[in-house]
Scaffold this motif. Structure first.
Motif, PDB file in Angstrom:
ATOM      1  N   UNK A   1       0.823  -1.198   0.000  1.00  0.00           N
ATOM      2  CA  UNK A   1       0.000   0.000   0.000  1.00  0.00           C
ATOM      3  C   UNK A   1       0.867   1.261   0.000  1.00  0.00           C
ATOM      4  N   UNK A   2       2.022   1.194   0.669  1.00  0.00           N
ATOM      5  CA  UNK A   2       2.921   2.349   0.669  1.00  0.00           C
ATOM      6  C   UNK A   2       3.464   2.612  -0.733  1.00  0.00           C
ATOM      7  N   UNK A   3       3.848   1.551  -1.444  1.00  0.00           N
ATOM      8  CA  UNK A   3       4.354   1.705  -2.806  1.00  0.00           C
ATOM      9  C   UNK A   3       3.276   2.248  -3.740  1.00  0.00           C
ATOM     10  N   UNK A   4       2.061   1.764  -3.562  1.00  0.00           N
ATOM     11  CA  UNK A   4       0.957   2.191  -4.438  1.00  0.00           C
ATOM     12  C   UNK A   4       0.650   3.670  -4.236  1.00  0.00           C
ATOM     13  N   UNK A   5       0.547   4.100  -2.976  1.00  0.00           N
ATOM     14  CA  UNK A   5       0.215   5.503  -2.714  1.00  0.00           C
ATOM     15  C   UNK A   5       1.366   6.429  -3.088  1.00  0.00           C
ATOM     16  N   UNK A   6       2.594   5.979  -2.883  1.00  0.00           N
ATOM     17  CA  UNK A   6       3.744   6.776  -3.315  1.00  0.00           C
ATOM     18  C   UNK A   6       3.724   6.973  -4.824  1.00  0.00           C
TER      19      UNK A   6
ATOM     20  N   UNK B   1      -3.223  11.796  -0.175  1.00  0.00           N
ATOM     21  CA  UNK B   1      -4.051  10.631  -0.450  1.00  0.00           C
ATOM     22  C   UNK B   1      -3.905   9.642   0.699  1.00  0.00           C
ATOM     23  N   UNK B   2      -5.003   9.011   1.076  1.00  0.00           N
ATOM     24  CA  UNK B   2      -5.003   8.000   2.136  1.00  0.00           C
ATOM     25  C   UNK B   2      -5.908   6.852   1.707  1.00  0.00           C
ATOM     26  N   UNK B   3      -5.587   5.646   2.172  1.00  0.00           N
ATOM     27  CA  UNK B   3      -6.386   4.474   1.801  1.00  0.00           C
ATOM     28  C   UNK B   3      -6.105   3.333   2.772  1.00  0.00           C
TER      29      UNK B   3
ATOM     30  N   UNK C   1       0.409  -4.164 -12.014  1.00  0.00           N
ATOM     31  CA  UNK C   1       1.724  -4.804 -11.862  1.00  0.00           C
ATOM     32  C   UNK C   1       2.172  -4.828 -10.404  1.00  0.00           C
ATOM     33  N   UNK C   2       3.235  -5.568 -10.143  1.00  0.00           N
ATOM     34  CA  UNK C   2       3.800  -5.621  -8.789  1.00  0.00           C
ATOM     35  C   UNK C   2       4.086  -4.208  -8.304  1.00  0.00           C
ATOM     36  N   UNK C   3       3.544  -3.800  -7.136  1.00  0.00           N
ATOM     37  CA  UNK C   3       3.766  -2.432  -6.641  1.00  0.00           C
ATOM     38  C   UNK C   3       5.237  -2.033  -6.555  1.00  0.00           C
TER      39      UNK C   3
END
Length: 408
Positions: free
Chosen positions: A5-10, A56-58, A97-99
């Motif tokens: 989730x950190x990689x996705x939001x970054x 952004x938060x999730x 794809x892989x985050x």
């Protein structure tokens, strides 16, 4: 170990930052981030997006929460990079794809072909020469217009690297440009100061930011729209102050009455096509798509020629002219799966009332209240109609995209 989730939001904040820097609208940028988050099964997605900041938060499927925020510097329109980033947003949402690979994918998408500085200057010169003829320039005015265009390009580039306040940069740039125009006329180069300055001011008048501001107001982003309008007002005041300072020094000696613009409709359409092509180069549209930029400008001009013969209201025919250009842009945006701004920005050029803006400022200097009021009011009406036309067409297309996303 970094969570997915950190990689996705970054990735999302960096993608959105670069999309806005390249010229994307806020609603398209926000929608891209939202779609990407949901494609990775993130929930409770919360996005706060301004033209200067994003957060952004999730929450992921395991109940882990994460958030990211990032600042956004002033935009420098680069439509080919925007197209590449827009394509990346679709690709990520489709194949998830892989985050861990998202950062590398973003870096690759940022590396797009760019025009050399010489080619960009050539695009500006092409656009300014065409606009000059449309505003009523003679062949004697063209050389000064070219010289001042090049001067403004290098002056703004140098001032940006100094870190000087943007307001001072605008004022200083227009003061130097106006003073240069006066000296060229004194030297026997050029005839009409008003036409020369009307033309080159098109390089710095914030017409596109105004359209984006009005679009944000009508698309549910009122706070950002209001902030943008306030900034545009200050920026426009700074430009006016620079021209006014030159008037105070020696403008009265060379200031002519308002020139009569070109009236031949076929020449106007052809010059509008070339002017939009020139700005297409400035906005970094690839060579193979420059004809689309020119076509948008030509359609805008045709509308602006035909509609006033049937409609008296400036607000109405400007709104309809802008709507034609916006619908053209939205059609190709859907057809090619590209951001609408890729086609809208070049199309807007023939519609920006740079001549009315200049004459309103010159009337203020001359103490001609009626001249200031007439040109100022017409300029404001034109900008409102221009903004409204683009907003209505673009907002309708945006809501259609939203409905497709929700119900697909």
């Amino acid at each position: 170990m970094t969570r997915d989730i950190d990689d996705i939001l970054t990735f999302c904040v960096n993608l959105c930052r670069n999309m806005i820097l390249s010229g994307s609208s806020l609603e398209r940028t926000s929608l891209a981030a939202e779609i990407i988050c949901h494609s990775y099964s993130l929930s409770d997605v919360s996005i706060f997006l301004l033209s200067t900041q994003m957060s952004i938060a999730a929450r992921d499927s395991e109940g882990n929460y994460s958030s990211r925020q990032i600042s956004i510097p002033p935009a420098a329109i680069h439509l080919e990079r925007l197209r590449s980033l827009n394509r990346l947003s679709y690709k990520v949402a489709e194949i998830t794809p892989n985050p861990k690979t998202l950062a590398q994918m973003l870096e690759r998408s940022m590396n797009v072909p760019c025009y050399s500085e010489c080619v960009i200057i050539g695009g500006k010169i092409c656009a300014m020469v065409c606009l000059g003829f449309m505003f009523g320039a003679t062949f004697l005015d063209i050389l000064p217009i070219v010289a001042i265009t090049v001067l403004i390009h290098f002056l703004m580039s140098c001032l940006e690297h100094t870190g000087l306040d943007h307001i001072l940069t605008n004022s200083l740039t227009m003061w130097v440009a106006s003073s240069c125009a006066v000296m060229l006329i004194y030297g026997g180069f050029g005839v009409n100061f008003a036409v020369m300055m009307t033309t080159v001011s098109m390089l710095v008048i914030p017409g596109i930011p105004l359209v984006n501001a009005m679009r944000n107001l009508l698309c549910g982003r009122e706070i950002n729209g209001i902030l943008q309008i306030l900034k545009i007002t200050v920026d426009t005041g700074a430009l006016a102050a620079g021209i006014y300072a030159a008037f105070m020094m020696f403008g009265g000696v060379v200031l002519n009455d308002a020139a009569h613009g070109l009236s031949n409709p076929f020449m106007l359409v052809a010059l509008s096509f070339l002017a939009s092509v020139g700005f297409g180069i400035v906005f970094s549209i690839p060579l193979k798509d420059l004809w689309l930029a020119g076509l948008g400008g030509a359609l805008s001009r045709i509308s602006l020629i035909v509609l006033p013969t049937m409609i008296e209201s400036r607000l109405l025919y400007m709104t309809l002219s802008a709507s034609v250009a916006a619908l053209y842009a939205e059609f190709f945006a859907v057809k090619r799966r590209q951001p609408s701004t890729y086609f809208i920005y070049p199309s807007i050029i023939p519609l920006i009332p740079g001549d009315l803006f200049f004459y309103a400022i010159s009337g203020l200097y001359l103490g001609n209240r009626s001249w200031t009021e007439i040109n100022g009011v017409n300029c404001l009406i034109s900008l409102l109609g221009l903004s409204a036309g683009f907003v209505f067409a673009s907002a309708a297309a945006h809501h259609i995209r939203i409905r497709r996303y929700i119900y697909s």
